[in-house]
Design an enzyme around this catalytic site. Structure first.
Site, mmCIF file in Angstrom:
data_model
loop_
_atom_site.group_PDB
_atom_site.id
_atom_site.type_symbol
_atom_site.label_atom_id
_atom_site.label_comp_id
_atom_site.label_asym_id
_atom_site.label_seq_id
_atom_site.Cartn_x
_atom_site.Cartn_y
_atom_site.Cartn_z
ATOM 1 N N GLU A 173 43.471 47.215 38.494
ATOM 2 C CA GLU A 173 44.848 45.252 37.501
ATOM 3 C C GLU A 173 44.407 45.915 36.080
ATOM 4 O O GLU A 173 43.796 46.252 35.575
ATOM 5 C CB GLU A 173 43.133 44.440 38.596
ATOM 6 C CG GLU A 173 43.782 43.235 37.569
ATOM 7 C CD GLU A 173 43.107 42.043 37.484
ATOM 8 O OE1 GLU A 173 42.167 42.078 38.558
ATOM 9 O OE2 GLU A 173 42.394 41.544 36.739
ATOM 10 N N GLU A 178 44.927 36.913 29.111
ATOM 11 C CA GLU A 178 44.146 35.918 29.780
ATOM 12 C C GLU A 178 43.779 35.254 28.449
ATOM 13 O O GLU A 178 43.289 35.457 27.831
ATOM 14 C CB GLU A 178 43.245 35.912 30.981
ATOM 15 C CG GLU A 178 42.572 36.909 30.469
ATOM 16 C CD GLU A 178 41.626 37.115 32.028
ATOM 17 O OE1 GLU A 178 41.253 36.481 32.858
ATOM 18 O OE2 GLU A 178 41.135 38.438 32.039
#
Length: 425
Positions: A173, A178
């Protein structure tokens, strides 16, 4: 990296489709320091970069995203204890008619959706490109204006396309951006893989200068992704670079296809739940998403060498293992090569490859599916050598022959004429 991180995400409808029981991720709690990068260093796509994927989100206000590019996920996320239900349709994800995608988190439940904790309190949206677009390497970028507030959690990230067969975190990932609402001036970039997932992810944060908040303006978030390295930037300023050396001996799983994800979560272990200070609706406004590669958009050009002849794919065949040779220049696609920022040299949709990953003098060169291995990585220094760094050897015409069909190989660099090449970019 001052706050604790916890496992966070679950691929919802995709997980169900692939039969994956659970999938959680998170940011690093005690990650090693990022490879140093000067604060003034910037990252830019090459002027000749080819656009592999682009969505400018142009369309009438209220219309849905392009279904040929994006899959809309539905459901909740018990693994991270997020509070939202991701919906289909345009209530939570729609174009605004001004060239933006707007993902909206609302405090509502018009569909009587059920979540892990009972009747859902919030709705939002999550989109991904699985089955529609994947990429291995390139410059991956989005310009967006993020929302604000306690418990609000926007993200722009990628997952390995082999997740259905290897599971998470073996799939890998890459979190490009974020933000958690209690850190209005900071975003995070993180890697997750086997041995460094969830709270053990490897990453770093980036803070805006002067105490500014990301929600106050649009910002550009990007990674430059190449074999063995990933570099993060905000508004063109590089703030971390990661390589296999950062993984404490764990496996690097980022030399393969990944797909893109955009989502806006509400609540969860890491951001915490909304409170009385959190206003709704909250909006993630996305100007564009683009993926570019280092391949020339013109379709490439010749690589000329000994006797003015060209690097050529024998017979113009694209089959794996096709010989690469010297031949009279003729302008065909078999002689049009693109030199990528990812270190590859490509023709006919495949890569220049050292057969069987050989490093010995005389190892033959061929055409093969691009796979991110060191056998397909090349450097083109100003001295006109084409070097395979793994072997530390030069692209060479076998026997110094200028005859049509003379095979190309790698050989210890000697500076001879049969190792000198002119690359047309």
């Amino acid at each position: 990296m001052s706050s604790p991180r916890f496992p966070r995400r679950l691929v919802l409808s995709l997980v169900m489709a692939l039969g994956i029981a659970s999938l959680t991720t998170g940011l690093a709690q005690n990650a090693p320091a990022a490879t140093a990068a000067p604060a003034s260093e910037t990252t830019t796509a090459a002027a000749t970069a080819a656009v592999a994927f682009a969505d400018e989100f142009d369309g009438p206000a209220g219309s849905a995203v392009d279904g040929g590019k994006w899959l809309t996920e539905t459901g909740d996320n018990v693994n991270n204890h997020e509070r939202q239900y991701y919906t289909a349709g345009t209530s939570n994800a729609a174009l605004d008619g001004q060239g933006n995608l707007v993902i909206t988190a609302r405090k509502e439940n018009p569909g009587n959706y059920q979540c892990w904790y009972g009747k859902c309190e919030y709705t939002s949206s999550r989109l991904n490109t699985s089955g529609r677009f994947t990429s291995t390497y390139g410059h991956v970028e989005s310009r967006m204006k993020i929302p604000r507030g306690q418990g609000i959690w926007p993200a722009f990230w990628m997952l390995g396309a082999d997740i259905g067969s290897v599971g998470w975190p073996n799939s890998g990932e890459i979190d490009i951006m974020e933000n958690v609402g209690f850190e209005p001036g900071m975003v995070h970039g993180t890697l997750h893989g086997p041995g460094y997932s969830g709270s053990g992810g490897i990453g770093a944060g980036y803070s805006l200068p002067g105490g500014a908040a990301f929600a106050d303006a649009f910002h550009t978030f990007a990674v430059d992704w190449a074999p063995g390295s990933i570099t993060w930037s905000v508004d063109g300023t590089v703030y971390q670079r990661r390589t296999p050396a950062d993984l404490n001996g764990n496996r690097w799983v980022f030399d393969k296809p990944f797909f893109l994800i955009l989502n806006l979560a509400v609540g969860g272990y890491w951001p915490g739940d909304p409170d009385g200070s959190t206003s709704f609706p909250q909006k993630l406004v996305v100007d564009y998403v683009r993926v570019t590669t280092g391949e020339a958009s013109s379709g490439g050009g010749p690589i000329t060498g000994l006797a003015g002849k060209c690097v050529d794919v024998a017979g113009g065949a694209a089959a794996n293992g096709t010989a690469v040779q010297l031949y009279d220049c003729n302008g065909t696609a078999a002689q049009k090569w693109t030199v990528g920022s990812d270190g590859t040299i490509r023709a006919l949709g495949k890569c220049l490859d050292v057969a069987s990953g050989g490093t010995a003098d005389g190892s033959l060169v061929q055409l093969y599916d691009c796979n991110g291995t060191a056998a397909q990585k090349w450097a083109t220094p100003a001295a006109k050598d084409i070097v395979n760094p793994q072997a530390n050897k030069c692209l060479d015409v076998s026997g110094g022959s200028s005859a049509n069909g003379a095979r190309l190989q790698i050989w210890t660099c000697t500076g001879a004429a049969n190792q000198k090449w002119t690359v047309t970019r």
